[in-house]
Motif scaffolding. Structure first.
Motif, PDB file in Angstrom:
ATOM      1  N   ALA A 200       0.838  -1.192   0.000  1.00 49.92           N
ATOM      2  CA  ALA A 200       0.000   0.000   0.000  1.00 49.92           C
ATOM      3  C   ALA A 200       0.876   1.245   0.000  1.00 49.92           C
ATOM      4  N   PRO A 201       0.492   2.263  -0.802  1.00 51.17           N
ATOM      5  CA  PRO A 201       1.252   3.512  -0.772  1.00 51.17           C
ATOM      6  C   PRO A 201       1.060   4.242   0.561  1.00 51.17           C
ATOM      7  N   THR A 203       0.147   7.315   1.754  1.00 48.95           N
ATOM      8  CA  THR A 203      -1.059   8.027   2.167  1.00 48.95           C
ATOM      9  C   THR A 203      -2.223   7.065   2.375  1.00 48.95           C
ATOM     10  N   ALA A 204      -2.379   6.131   1.443  1.00 52.00           N
ATOM     11  CA  ALA A 204      -3.496   5.192   1.545  1.00 52.00           C
ATOM     12  C   ALA A 204      -3.386   4.368   2.823  1.00 52.00           C
ATOM     13  N   LEU A 207      -4.422   6.403   5.787  1.00 56.98           N
ATOM     14  CA  LEU A 207      -5.864   6.632   5.863  1.00 56.98           C
ATOM     15  C   LEU A 207      -6.626   5.355   6.203  1.00 56.98           C
ATOM     16  N   TYR A 208      -6.127   4.210   5.752  1.00 52.79           N
ATOM     17  CA  TYR A 208      -6.850   2.961   5.991  1.00 52.79           C
ATOM     18  C   TYR A 208      -6.548   2.369   7.364  1.00 52.79           C
TER      19      TYR A 208
ATOM     20  N   LEU B 125      -4.685  -2.197  -1.749  1.00 49.29           N
ATOM     21  CA  LEU B 125      -4.228  -0.804  -1.812  1.00 49.29           C
ATOM     22  C   LEU B 125      -2.995  -0.668  -2.693  1.00 49.29           C
ATOM     23  N   GLY B 126      -2.200  -1.735  -2.756  1.00 51.05           N
ATOM     24  CA  GLY B 126      -1.003  -1.682  -3.580  1.00 51.05           C
ATOM     25  C   GLY B 126      -1.325  -1.672  -5.067  1.00 51.05           C
ATOM     26  N   LEU B 130      -4.606   6.242  -5.242  1.00 49.77           N
ATOM     27  CA  LEU B 130      -5.033   6.879  -4.004  1.00 49.77           C
ATOM     28  C   LEU B 130      -6.460   7.408  -4.112  1.00 49.77           C
TER      29      LEU B 130
END
Lengths: 611, 263
Positions: A200-201, A203-204, A207-208, B125-126, B130
């Motif tokens: 996951a990046p 920012t994401a 937020l998650y 998410l990856g 965004l």
């Protein structure tokens, strides 16, 4: 891989769980030291306070106080004045809301930047350097009191509503950023790190995982900040920020006692409503969260606020929270409009020029008239005020807080033994005592320390005593409430067990309830003492004594080099007090373990395949 | 107890290791406090291998899994994922590699306060930008992909439930659903069956196997009996060292007794 597996090896676990035995001598030594240090500090403070020549009590001023008290039952209630009070109340609420919202925004961004959790690994060197610098700036920003910020900003921006907003946002934002950083770092479980590893990046993932995980505590603290912001807005009335505070100062100085009482009444109602609202939201947040008492928060009341929101067995609902958000966001826009603040003043060329001059002045600190000894005495006076104020606060807390704490179920006794009416009759005096003590505590903390100081200066000659009395009354209001809430959560089951085993109830209480209660009181007193040292600036500005007085005089005469010296001195004092208090608190909690390193937050957890 | 020699016959997995191994440990030592959680461990896991990790408590199973997932770094030695040494990689490349490995930890690493669908959707998410991620978080909209994986773990009703209200077993299945959405090539799991009855445990192990696109799994187990069914290789750890490395068919009760014997 050919070695024998059962080759004799000293079990590494063997030495790990050995506790050092505590001897009686060690216990006595510790108690002796505590008592001796406490006594010495109090004696020194009292010597500073009462040792001055010329007496302490101003007998001429007592009549004024008498006048004030005589009008308590005849507040001014005509329509014209009530309208003024209503407008002032709205103004106070608006500034408090805008200030708290600004602090929240600064806190969220700053908190994310400062927290280790938001970075999935040790950040690179430049980032760490910037963070260290940022941390220093934030500590400095929050060590300066709102009132002093306001006085400094008035010099740059003039009398602008923005001054009040910034005076609230800067120190509160700094404090919130620090608390939020610790909250993010304290989020349990490795969800965020796991998402990052899963691709996951940044920012994401924040937020998650990070924000939802921390949200109950973030919300709880935000509402607590709102309460603080309300108190500080009233206090800023002293420098001309409109609202109840300003009206109160004006009425007090023109001796319009009837008006004073009306305003105090309005203040009480407003604080009571805001505190009740905040308590509801915080309780909901507590029942949503994982309901641990949070010790991560950097400041005392934060801890109290969060612990107070602890979950009970009630099913989690979010009615109040949801409505607060629905009403709050448009409300903020209205509040901003009502305060009349605009950001235009910031881009003004005059502002820029004055800021440069101010900073240049502040960068070459100079000693006050009289030299270093005056500064040293001011430091001593500041400490004396804080120590005596805490003595007053603790005394009042011990008297009031036991009544303010809600009786727990077991204290009310079993229901089926007597009839309902008898229950109510028996509980009535207790409920009345509770109402009275809670109202007194509310009044003590709702009236700002500046007002208490003005009143104290009626009775005492300027010096340490009026400052200590004023701050002590105000601090008692806050300390009493925190301690009462903490006492409600003291586990009474050990006491009940003793009672069932045949011990007299009062003895059982002495044995099983008093020790934890005393520990709560001590912890909160130490925290509050730190805040109190910072608050001495406020009573000093009104003319009590100490570094605050140097600050006030320097600001009034635009002698910024002296102001800079006083600021540096109070910064040094608060850092020293904070470090001392942290040590004492760690000693009190019984284990002098070194604190965990920042990047291995939970050493036990890393071995459990999660980090 | 007689000296237990490491039973490493080499047939455990080498036959499958023609292509680049998925996981490789080279002389890895991890120090926790004063003792070595892992002590000079070498291990190679090839694509498609299904490894059961056995050993008494404190043998280093969790530490080994943490190394393979990139959650912990070794004190000495090297950890290779898909043939690349993690310690030598830039941060970005390292994340690209760890993203190809799914991990189910004992803590499950779920966000307790949000609804199940967000926890599940977090798995991809990856793969998504965004913007869509934020939009989904705000609108609480579930798409077919999320519904499908929740159905596969038999929790279709829990879509909008708050995660903290679910039971332990249900929360574990939410974590598995998240894993399914990650579409990892290899999957690591730390004692996924420890609190489940035998039938459910086998279901979860099957799900885990299916969640790895290459079928490669490394799973630590509390119950050695389960190792005999679903796995192609058994690795036994004792005091931070590899004590067993065998196909499950060669696992005897005597070997197990030695593995779990008290020192």
């Amino acid at each position: 891989m050919t070695g024998l597996l059962d080759a004799p090896r000293l079990s590494p676990a063997a030495g790990r769980h050995v506790r050092l035995g505590v001897t009686r001598a060690a216990v006595l030594r510790r108690r002796g030291t505590t008592v001796a240090v406490l006594a010495a500090v109090l004696v020194l403070a009292a010597w500073r306070a009462f040792g001055a020549p010329g007496g302490v009590i101003n007998t001429g001023g007592a009549a004024l106080l008498d006048d004030l008290l005589a009008r308590a039952l005849s507040p001014r209630l005509d329509a014209e004045f009530l309208l003024l009070v209503a407008r002032a109340t709205a103004t106070t609420l608006a500034f408090a809301a805008v200030g708290a919202a600004g602090a929240l925004l600064v806190g969220l961004l700053g908190g994310l930047a400062l927290s280790d959790a938001a970075w999935s690994r040790r950040p690179p060197l430049p980032v760490r350097l910037v963070r260290t610098a940022l941390r220093g700036v934030l500590v400095a920003a929050r060590s300066v009191h709102e009132l002093v910020w306001a006085l400094l900003l008035v010099g740059v921006l003039g009398l602008d509503p923005l001054v009040a907003v910034l005076a609230l946002v800067v120190p509160f934002g700094a404090q919130t950023a620090q608390v939020y950083a610790e909250t993010f770092d304290g989020v349990r479980g490795g969800a965020h790190a796991a998402l990052r590893r899963a691709g996951a990046p940044r920012t994401a993932a924040i937020l998650y995982a990070l924000v939802p995980g921390a949200s109950p505590l973030l919300l709880s603290y935000a509402f607590y900040r709102f309460e603080c912001s309300l108190r500080s807005t009233v206090l800023l009335g002293l420098v001309g920020v409109g609202g109840l505070g300003q009206e109160l100062v004006v009425s007090l100085q023109s001796r319009n006692w009837e008006e004073v009482w009306t305003l105090v009444l309005a203040l009480l109602v407003l604080s009571a409503l805001v505190e009740a609202w905040s308590a509801r939201v915080r309780r909901e947040a507590g029942s949503l969260g994982d309901a641990r008492p949070v010790v991560a928060a950097a400041d005392a009341e934060g801890v109290g606020a969060l612990a107070a929101g602890r979950a009970d067995s009630a099913p989690p609902t979010r009615t109040w929270t949801r409505w607060s958000v629905l009403v709050g966001l448009p409300g903020l826009a209205v509040a901003w409009w009502w305060t009349g603040a605009s950001l235009e003043g910031l881009t003004d060329s005059l502002t820029w020029q004055l800021t440069q001059e101010l900073v240049a002045d502040l960068l070459r600190p100079a000693l006050p008239d009289g030299g270093g000894s005056v500064l040293l005495l001011a430091v001593l006076d500041t400490l004396a005020i804080a120590v005596l104020a805490m003595a007053v606060a603790v005394l009042l807390t011990v008297v009031l807080a036991p009544w303010a704490a809600a009786p727990t179920a077991s204290a009310a006794g079993p229901r089926d033994r007597s009839g309902r009416t008898r229950d109510i009759v028996r509980a009535a005096p207790r409920a009345a005592a509770r109402l009275v003590s809670r109202t007194v505590l509310l009044g003590l903390r709702s009236v700002p320390p500046t007002i208490w100081a003005i009143l104290a200066l009626f009775v005492f000659f300027p010096g340490v005593v009026p400052g200590a009395v004023a701050l002590g009354l105000y601090a008692a209001g806050i300390l009493g409430r925190l301690v009462a809430e903490a006492w409600e959560s003291v586990d009474r089951r050990p006491r009940d067990a003793l009672v069932r085993a045949g011990v007299a109830p009062w003895r059982a209480g002495l044995l099983a309830v008093v020790p934890p209660s005393v520990q709560q009181l001590t912890t909160y007193t130490m925290y509050r003492f730190e805040v109190c040292v910072r608050d001495t600036a406020v009573v000093g500005v009104v003319g009590a004594a100490g570094l605050g007085r140097l600050l006030g005089e320097g600001l009034a005469a635009f002698r910024y080099p002296v102001v800079a010296t006083a600021l540096l001195a109070s910064f040094a004092v608060s850092v020293a007090v904070e470090l001392t208090s942290r040590r004492v608190r760690r000693g009190l909690s019984g284990n002098l373990r070194p604190r965990a390193r920042p990047f291995r937050r939970a050493p036990a957890r890393t071995t459990r395949f999660s980090v | 107890m007689s000296g237990l020699r490491p039973v490493v016959d080499g047939t455990g997995g080498s036959a499958l290791c023609r292509s680049a191994p998925v996981f490789e440990l080279r002389g890895v030592t991890v120090v926790r406090g004063t003792h070595r959680a892992l002590d000079e461990v070498d291990l190679v896991v090839g694509p498609g291998e299904r490894v059961a990790l056995l050993g008494p408590s404190g043998a280093g199973k969790s530490t080994l899994l943490a190394l393979l997932s990139g959650a912990t770094d070794p004190d000495t030695g090297a950890v290779l994922l898909f043939g690349e040494d993690l310690a030598r990689l830039a941060h970005r490349r390292r994340r690209e590699l760890t993203a190809r490995v799914g991990a189910l930890t004992q803590d499950l690493d779920l966000v307790e306060h949000v609804r199940v669908l967000h926890n599940v959707a977090a798995g991809r998410l990856g793969r998504i930008g965004l913007g869509p991620a934020l939009l989904r978080l705000l609108t609480a909209r579930a798409d077919d992909e999320v519904r499908e994986v929740l159905a596969r773990v038999d929790l279709p009703w829990a879509l909008h439930a708050r995660t903290q209200h679910l039971s332990g077993g249900e929360r574990q299945r939410v974590a598995v659903a998240r894993l399914l959405l990650q579409r990892a090539e290899a999957v690591l799991a730390d004692e996924p069956a420890s609190s489940l009855d035998p039938t459910t445990a086998r279901d979860v192990l099957e799900l885990l196997r299916g969640s790895a696109t290459t079928g490669t799994t490394v799973v630590s187990l509390h119950q050695p009996s389960a190792a005999r069914h679903t796995f192609t290789r058994v690795v036994g750890l004792r005091r931070g060292r590899v004590a067993l490395d065998l196909p499950p068919g060669r696992l005897t009760d005597d070997l197990l007794d030695d593995l779990y014997a008290r020192a």
